[in-house]
Write a protein that holds these residues in place. Structure first.
Motif, PDB file in Angstrom:
ATOM      1  N   ASN A  83     -10.522  -8.832   7.810  1.00 23.43           N
ATOM      2  CA  ASN A  83     -10.357  -9.599   6.396  1.00 23.43           C
ATOM      3  C   ASN A  83     -11.427 -10.386   6.265  1.00 23.43           C
ATOM      4  O   ASN A  83     -11.841 -10.904   5.288  1.00 23.43           O
ATOM      5  CB  ASN A  83      -8.966 -10.238   6.537  1.00 23.43           C
ATOM      6  CG  ASN A  83      -7.917  -9.330   5.913  1.00 23.43           C
ATOM      7  OD1 ASN A  83      -7.657  -9.586   4.763  1.00 23.43           O
ATOM      8  ND2 ASN A  83      -7.096  -8.586   6.755  1.00 23.43           N
ATOM      9  N   SER A  87     -13.608 -10.326   3.166  1.00 22.24           N
ATOM     10  CA  SER A  87     -13.888 -11.617   2.001  1.00 22.24           C
ATOM     11  C   SER A  87     -15.131 -12.071   1.865  1.00 22.24           C
ATOM     12  O   SER A  87     -15.655 -12.448   1.011  1.00 22.24           O
ATOM     13  CB  SER A  87     -13.027 -12.580   2.774  1.00 22.24           C
ATOM     14  OG  SER A  87     -11.785 -12.445   2.817  1.00 22.24           O
ATOM     15  N   HIS A 171      -1.506 -10.711  -1.262  1.00 23.20           N
ATOM     16  CA  HIS A 171      -1.728 -11.406   0.020  1.00 23.20           C
ATOM     17  C   HIS A 171      -0.678 -12.812   0.126  1.00 23.20           C
ATOM     18  O   HIS A 171      -0.160 -12.987   0.863  1.00 23.20           O
ATOM     19  CB  HIS A 171      -3.023 -11.730   0.388  1.00 23.20           C
ATOM     20  CG  HIS A 171      -3.392 -12.602   1.599  1.00 23.20           C
ATOM     21  ND1 HIS A 171      -3.489 -13.864   1.791  1.00 23.20           N
ATOM     22  CD2 HIS A 171      -3.728 -12.121   2.767  1.00 23.20           C
ATOM     23  CE1 HIS A 171      -3.852 -14.306   2.800  1.00 23.20           C
ATOM     24  NE2 HIS A 171      -4.036 -12.956   3.773  1.00 23.20           N
TER      25      HIS A 171
END
Length: 348
Positions: A83, A87, A171
């Motif tokens: 992640n 990101s 999320h």
């Protein structure tokens, strides 16, 4: 300004006894040569628990209980690291798009995201939020009721170019609460442990106060004071606050001004560290045991703490607004019934 931002950041996210929070601070920048292009910080109940940047591209635990969680759940570390990489790519694309839209070809620019969730463990209610700031000003925030982005001022011209809703909803409404509940389970386990400190006598220069410094203890239910002839003294004594270490333990110091203490009277003084459920740790005032400025560990601690504060200040900079200093964020409330639409879960 940065100090004020940090204080407001703490004010907004100090949790109540029944309310817990998991917040992600993501920062991407252009034009900064001495700072990673991307930085991600995870914070649980106001305490930094994880870190990742564009240099390492790997999630780094910042608390003992997080390390234990990663050992128990190897997939969790991999998930966080993946992640982090995703990101980084997404935020870099966002800042490049924003700069192009506003025709910004040079200078320093910073895009920040603050997203996460709060969980009330008494009524089992979750609130979620996702907000962006650009160059120190509020930029846009996600309205979870309408599933639309609310832009500020000139940023409104980017409405048609901002495509982020689906991933954010998944999320912050579903994965974030499950992670937070798992984290609190590990936090509660760690609260049951105890760790005794190491206690040292420190002095910067021969004319400086002698600091009795205890570090590495847990939990933070401790006190420390100087005595003379077995009696606690207050004159010429300066008490420090209990401060957190990067590993989740704590440190404490109490200084004694020795300018008026005769050499022959040193043996009459001692430092006492009191810890809940443990015997007192007593350290005699002995010149041979004093560590001088050359080996003074507080300087190293100060650098580390300073860097962490700088990081948190930068990532939380957009919280502060000149015209509305006292307004906090207003996260949208997502009811428990929304969980019926849950289509994704946190990693094991």
């Amino acid at each position: 300004m940065m100090k004020r931002s940090f204080l407001l950041l703490l004010l907004f996210y100090v949790s109540s006894p029944v309310k817990h929070s998991l917040t992600y601070f993501l920062t991407t920048s252009s034009g900064l040569q001495t700072f990673p292009e991307f930085v991600s910080v995870s914070v649980v109940d106001g305490v930094q628990v994880g870190y990742c940047d564009s240099n390492s591209k790997t999630a780094e635990p910042r608390q003992d209980w997080v390390r234990r969680l990663f050992r128990d759940n190897p997939g969790h570390l991999e998930w966080h690291s993946q992640n982090c990489k995703i990101s980084y790519v997404v935020l870099k694309e966002d800042i490049d798009m924003i700069k192009l839209h506003f025709n910004q070809t040079g200078g320093v620019h910073i895009l920040q995201e603050m997203s996460g969730c709060d969980w009330d463990d008494v009524i089992d209610e979750v609130t979620a939020y996702d907000q962006f700031g650009y160059d120190g000003e509020e930029f846009t925030s996600l309205d979870l009721r309408t599933l639309t982005w609310v832009f500020k001022d000139k940023a409104d011209t980017l409405q048609n170019k901002w495509k982020r809703v689906n991933n954010e909803i998944n999320h912050i409404k579903y994965i974030c609460p499950e992670c937070l509940k798992k984290y609190m389970d590990y936090v509660n386990r760690s609260l049951k442990r105890k760790a005794l400190p190491s206690v040292s006598l420190l002095q910067k220069t021969p004319s400086s106060p002698v600091s009795c410094h205890a570090t590495g203890f847990y939990p933070d239910r401790a006190s420390m004071f100087w005595r003379k002839d077995g009696e606690e003294i207050h004159e010429d004594v300066d008490h420090g606050e209990i401060l957190p270490n990067h590993d989740g333990t704590f440190q404490l110091r109490v200084d004694l001004n020795i300018s008026s203490v005769k050499p022959e009277d040193w043996s009459r003084y001692d430092c006492v560290f009191q810890f809940s459920g443990a015997e007192n740790i007593i350290t005699k005032l002995d010149k041979a045991k004093i560590r001088t400025n050359k080996e003074f560990p507080a300087a190293v601690i100060g650098v580390v703490v300073g860097l962490l504060l700088l990081l948190v200040c930068i990532t939380g900079l957009f919280i502060w607004r000149k015209k509305k200093k006292n307004e906090g964020f207003k996260p949208a409330n997502t009811s428990a019934s929304s969980s019926s639409s849950h289509s994704s879960s946190a990693p094991d």
